[in-house]
Design a protein around this motif. Sequence first.
Motif, PDB file in Angstrom:
ATOM      1  N   PHE A   1       0.760  -1.273   0.020  1.00 39.15           N
ATOM      2  CA  PHE A   1      -0.123  -0.149   0.073  1.00 39.15           C
ATOM      3  C   PHE A   1       0.941   1.313  -0.005  1.00 39.15           C
ATOM      4  O   PHE A   1       0.612   2.244  -0.671  1.00 39.15           O
ATOM      5  N   LEU A   2       2.025   1.128   0.776  1.00 41.71           N
ATOM      6  CA  LEU A   2       2.957   2.479   0.983  1.00 41.71           C
ATOM      7  C   LEU A   2       3.423   2.842  -0.416  1.00 41.71           C
ATOM      8  O   LEU A   2       3.354   3.836  -0.750  1.00 41.71           O
ATOM      9  N   VAL A   3       4.165   1.647  -0.923  1.00 46.23           N
ATOM     10  CA  VAL A   3       4.763   1.811  -2.151  1.00 46.23           C
ATOM     11  C   VAL A   3       4.031   2.488  -3.393  1.00 46.23           C
ATOM     12  O   VAL A   3       4.438   3.148  -4.037  1.00 46.23           O
ATOM     13  N   SER A   4       2.760   1.930  -3.467  1.00 40.07           N
ATOM     14  CA  SER A   4       1.858   2.243  -4.583  1.00 40.07           C
ATOM     15  C   SER A   4       1.323   3.691  -4.313  1.00 40.07           C
ATOM     16  O   SER A   4       0.628   4.326  -5.357  1.00 40.07           O
ATOM     17  N   ASN A   5       1.460   4.297  -2.969  1.00 42.98           N
ATOM     18  CA  ASN A   5       0.818   5.595  -2.911  1.00 42.98           C
ATOM     19  C   ASN A   5       1.974   6.551  -2.307  1.00 42.98           C
ATOM     20  O   ASN A   5       1.477   7.602  -1.843  1.00 42.98           O
TER      21      ASN A   5
END
Length: 280
Positions: free
Chosen positions: A29-33
């Motif tokens: 989630f973190l990387v994609s956001n």
Amino acid sequence: MTGLIDIFKEAIVYPLSNVIVLLTIGALFLVSNIPSILLPYGIDLGTPIFAIFGIIALVVGILISGYTLSIIRDAIDMNVSIPKLDFAKNFVDGIKAIVLQIIYYIIPAIIVAIVFFISGAPGALMKIFNFFAENEALLNQTLNSTGAVNTQIFQMIPQEYVAGLINGLAITAIIAVILYLIFGLLYEIALCRLAKYDSLKEGLRFGEVFKDIRTIGIGKYVGWFILLIIIVFVLSIVMGIIISIPYIGMIISYLLCAPFIFLFTSRALGLIYIEADRPE
């Protein structure tokens, strides 16, 4: 028969049963956001990099959709542990889940579009546009010095046009909410059937989906959905508070809060579907 309270008690502690998986999903989630995390600080990654992260977000979305099936499948099989990520399997399952979702939601979308066109809203909107076209001089006179439209212009529009537009939009909105709620509830059970049988065809068997809902109990299923919405709403408030923490708030939210809510809701869905296999 398992009570709703028991379902949610088990689902709420489920995400913490494997912190490694929780953090792994959070990292995805973190990387994609990352673009949305950096944007508040005025950091613009540029169009090419933004596009790359868009592709990453798409891939992560498909993986997460597929991983949802793994969680539901384990819940149906009464496994208490969080399943491991299998990127190849999850990606294929994710595509199936997305196809299923498109099929279920395209039906209400078509119906809503039909309702919109027969509600009179497009005709009323066209009459308003024609009114402005026929009264261009009047429109120019109502423009203020900054070029913005004065609010008086809206009072000049014939009220029957405005009433027709508002009534049409209201009817369309009501029908849309009802249909999307109904098909949303159907889709959740169809998703469980897809997870259980590993077959897109099983998810599209509307008769069996209705049968599963009747077996669970329409009242119980709707009650489960309402409680789920309330709990997710409360968790989202907590997430919103954490996001407001300077610098680290959004990172914590994507790393911990978002995957917690995701694991909780997926597990809760699998647990309610167990009732379809245990008729009274």
